[in-house]
Design an enzyme around this catalytic site. Structure first.
Site, PDB file in Angstrom:
ATOM      1  N   GLY A   1       0.849  -1.184   0.000  1.00 42.07           N
ATOM      2  CA  GLY A   1       0.000   0.000   0.000  1.00 42.07           C
ATOM      3  C   GLY A   1       0.878   1.225   0.000  1.00 42.07           C
ATOM      4  O   GLY A   1       2.058   1.157   0.380  1.00 42.07           O
TER       5      GLY A   1
ATOM      6  N   GLN B   1       2.764  10.156   1.677  1.00 38.69           N
ATOM      7  CA  GLN B   1       4.067   9.511   1.903  1.00 38.69           C
ATOM      8  C   GLN B   1       5.082   9.888   0.813  1.00 38.69           C
ATOM      9  O   GLN B   1       6.290   9.714   1.025  1.00 38.69           O
ATOM     10  CB  GLN B   1       3.910   7.983   1.915  1.00 38.69           C
ATOM     11  CG  GLN B   1       3.138   7.471   3.132  1.00 38.69           C
ATOM     12  CD  GLN B   1       3.042   5.973   3.128  1.00 38.69           C
ATOM     13  OE1 GLN B   1       2.144   5.403   2.512  1.00 38.69           O
ATOM     14  NE2 GLN B   1       3.969   5.318   3.788  1.00 38.69           N
TER      15      GLN B   1
ATOM     16  N   CYS C   1       5.404   0.114   8.102  1.00 40.69           N
ATOM     17  CA  CYS C   1       5.077   1.315   7.319  1.00 40.69           C
ATOM     18  C   CYS C   1       6.320   1.725   6.520  1.00 40.69           C
ATOM     19  O   CYS C   1       7.426   1.745   7.065  1.00 40.69           O
ATOM     20  CB  CYS C   1       4.664   2.462   8.252  1.00 40.69           C
ATOM     21  SG  CYS C   1       4.180   3.957   7.348  1.00 40.69           S
ATOM     22  N   LEU C   2       6.111   2.038   5.260  1.00 34.76           N
ATOM     23  CA  LEU C   2       7.255   2.402   4.416  1.00 34.76           C
ATOM     24  C   LEU C   2       7.870   3.726   4.870  1.00 34.76           C
ATOM     25  O   LEU C   2       9.001   4.043   4.534  1.00 34.76           O
ATOM     26  CB  LEU C   2       6.815   2.487   2.945  1.00 34.76           C
ATOM     27  CG  LEU C   2       6.321   1.159   2.360  1.00 34.76           C
ATOM     28  CD1 LEU C   2       5.842   1.336   0.941  1.00 34.76           C
ATOM     29  CD2 LEU C   2       7.380   0.071   2.449  1.00 34.76           C
TER      30      LEU C   2
ATOM     31  N   HIS D   1      -4.986   1.439   7.119  1.00 30.70           N
ATOM     32  CA  HIS D   1      -3.649   2.014   7.334  1.00 30.70           C
ATOM     33  C   HIS D   1      -3.410   3.173   6.360  1.00 30.70           C
ATOM     34  O   HIS D   1      -2.888   4.216   6.746  1.00 30.70           O
ATOM     35  CB  HIS D   1      -2.594   0.909   7.133  1.00 30.70           C
ATOM     36  CG  HIS D   1      -1.180   1.365   7.246  1.00 30.70           C
ATOM     37  ND1 HIS D   1      -0.363   1.019   8.297  1.00 30.70           N
ATOM     38  CD2 HIS D   1      -0.419   2.145   6.424  1.00 30.70           C
ATOM     39  CE1 HIS D   1       0.841   1.575   8.116  1.00 30.70           C
ATOM     40  NE2 HIS D   1       0.821   2.251   6.996  1.00 30.70           N
ATOM     41  N   GLU D   2      -3.847   2.971   5.095  1.00 37.77           N
ATOM     42  CA  GLU D   2      -3.620   4.010   4.076  1.00 37.77           C
ATOM     43  C   GLU D   2      -4.527   5.224   4.283  1.00 37.77           C
ATOM     44  O   GLU D   2      -4.078   6.360   4.158  1.00 37.77           O
ATOM     45  CB  GLU D   2      -3.827   3.438   2.661  1.00 37.77           C
ATOM     46  CG  GLU D   2      -2.946   2.256   2.294  1.00 37.77           C
ATOM     47  CD  GLU D   2      -1.470   2.482   2.586  1.00 37.77           C
ATOM     48  OE1 GLU D   2      -0.772   1.493   2.852  1.00 37.77           O
ATOM     49  OE2 GLU D   2      -1.022   3.660   2.596  1.00 37.77           O
TER      50      GLU D   2
ATOM     51  N   HIS E   1      -3.186   7.462   6.755  1.00 37.34           N
ATOM     52  CA  HIS E   1      -2.137   8.355   6.239  1.00 37.34           C
ATOM     53  C   HIS E   1      -2.753   9.645   5.686  1.00 37.34           C
ATOM     54  O   HIS E   1      -2.185  10.729   5.831  1.00 37.34           O
ATOM     55  CB  HIS E   1      -1.341   7.677   5.105  1.00 37.34           C
ATOM     56  CG  HIS E   1      -0.172   6.859   5.561  1.00 37.34           C
ATOM     57  ND1 HIS E   1       0.884   7.370   6.272  1.00 37.34           N
ATOM     58  CD2 HIS E   1       0.101   5.541   5.393  1.00 37.34           C
ATOM     59  CE1 HIS E   1       1.761   6.404   6.527  1.00 37.34           C
ATOM     60  NE2 HIS E   1       1.320   5.283   6.008  1.00 37.34           N
TER      61      HIS E   1
HETATM   62  O1  K2U Z   1       1.465   2.626   3.971  1.00 41.07           O
HETATM   63  C1  K2U Z   1       2.531   2.012   3.982  1.00 41.07           C
HETATM   64  O2  K2U Z   1       3.515   2.413   4.594  1.00 41.07           O
HETATM   65  C2  K2U Z   1       2.614   0.649   3.304  1.00 41.07           C
HETATM   66  C3  K2U Z   1       2.309  -0.355   4.363  1.00 41.07           C
HETATM   67  C4  K2U Z   1       0.939  -0.892   4.146  1.00 41.07           C
HETATM   68  C5  K2U Z   1       0.541  -1.844   5.241  1.00 41.07           C
HETATM   69  C6  K2U Z   1       0.969  -1.698   6.552  1.00 41.07           C
HETATM   70  C7  K2U Z   1       0.539  -2.610   7.517  1.00 41.07           C
HETATM   71  C8  K2U Z   1      -0.295  -3.645   7.176  1.00 41.07           C
HETATM   72  C9  K2U Z   1      -0.720  -3.760   5.876  1.00 41.07           C
HETATM   73  C10 K2U Z   1      -0.304  -2.860   4.920  1.00 41.07           C
HETATM   74  C11 K2U Z   1       3.388  -1.428   4.408  1.00 41.07           C
HETATM   75  O3  K2U Z   1       4.647  -0.901   4.573  1.00 41.07           O
HETATM   76  S1  K2U Z   1       3.511  -2.440   3.044  1.00 41.07           S
HETATM   77  C12 K2U Z   1       4.677  -3.595   3.737  1.00 41.07           C
HETATM   78  C13 K2U Z   1       3.929  -4.781   4.239  1.00 41.07           C
HETATM   79  C14 K2U Z   1       3.933  -5.869   3.417  1.00 41.07           C
HETATM   80  C15 K2U Z   1       3.196  -6.973   3.791  1.00 41.07           C
HETATM   81  C16 K2U Z   1       2.461  -6.990   4.985  1.00 41.07           C
HETATM   82  C17 K2U Z   1       2.480  -5.876   5.807  1.00 41.07           C
HETATM   83  C18 K2U Z   1       3.229  -4.750   5.436  1.00 41.07           C
HETATM   84 ZN    ZN Z   2       2.304   3.454   6.217  1.00 36.15          ZN
END
Ligand code: K2U
Ligand code: ZN
Length: 173
Positions: free
Chosen positions: A46, A51, A95-96, A137-138, A141
């Site tokens: 996501g 971001q 979170c990225l 989560h998105e 943001h």
């Molecule tokens: O928004 C972001 O920073 C991307 C997030 C999205 C996300 C966070 C927590 C749970 C689900 C989605 C992640 O960094 S994407 C990395 C990731 C990959 C697989 C599972 C969880 C997180």
């Molecule tokens: Zn995030």
């Protein structure tokens, strides 16, 4: 297509409420493309426009994990949560914008979301599982909320201090 730089917490732009998108323009389509490319490259499932320092209410997702999974990218413009389930789910989130930090966050297990797609059409869908966690989560943001805002103050402070150290080291590199 271009990779965008992902902002790292703490950054005031990650705490701002993003502005609604007025209309689907060529620039918005290009931004959505660049966000998807950046998300896949990270890799992530996501990414929200704030971001990448764009204060628009736009998110991209593709929660089909695994190497051989067929990409299933989705672009949500002005997403709104219409309904949340009573049932809750706990997921270890990352979170990225907060690299290498993970913590358990409890959220509604299912959510119904309405949004506008890139064709300008209003969509409405129920998400469950990882998609539900990711879309919440998105959308957080877009409202300047990070997953660490759900943690106890001491844990949040520790993670923020680690990110400040990481940013100092990145600035020196
Ligand atoms: O928004 C972001 O920073 C991307 C997030 C999205 C996300 C966070 C927590 C749970 C689900 C989605 C992640 O960094 S994407 C990395 C990731 C990959 C697989 C599972 C969880 C997180
Ligand atoms: Zn995030």
């Amino acid at each position: 297509m271009a990779l965008k730089n992902i902002l790292i917490h703490p950054d005031p732009r990650l705490k701002k409420v993003a502005d609604p998108v007025a209309s689907v323009t060529e620039d918005l389509r290009r931004l959505a493309d660049d966000m998807l490319e950046t998300m896949y490259d990270a890799p992530g499932i996501g990414l929200a426009a704030p971001q990448v320092a764009v204060m628009n209410r736009l998110i991209v997702m593709d929660c089909e994990k695994g190497e051989d999974a067929t990409p299933d990218p989705i672009v949500l413009i002005n997403p709104q949560v219409l309904w949340t389930s009573e049932e809750r789910n706990v997921y270890e989130e990352g979170c990225l914008s907060i690299p290498e930090q993970y913590a358990e966050v409890e959220r509604p297990a299912e959510v119904e979301v309405a949004w506008m797609d890139l064709a300008g059409k209003t969509r409405r869908e129920r998400f469950d599982g990882l998609w539900a966690t990711c879309v919440q989560h998105e959308i957080d943001h877009l409202d300047g909320r990070l997953f660490i805002d759900y943690l106890k103050p001491l844990r949040r402070q520790m993670i923020t201090r680690k990110m400040q150290k990481l940013k100092r080291e990145m600035a020196r590199a």
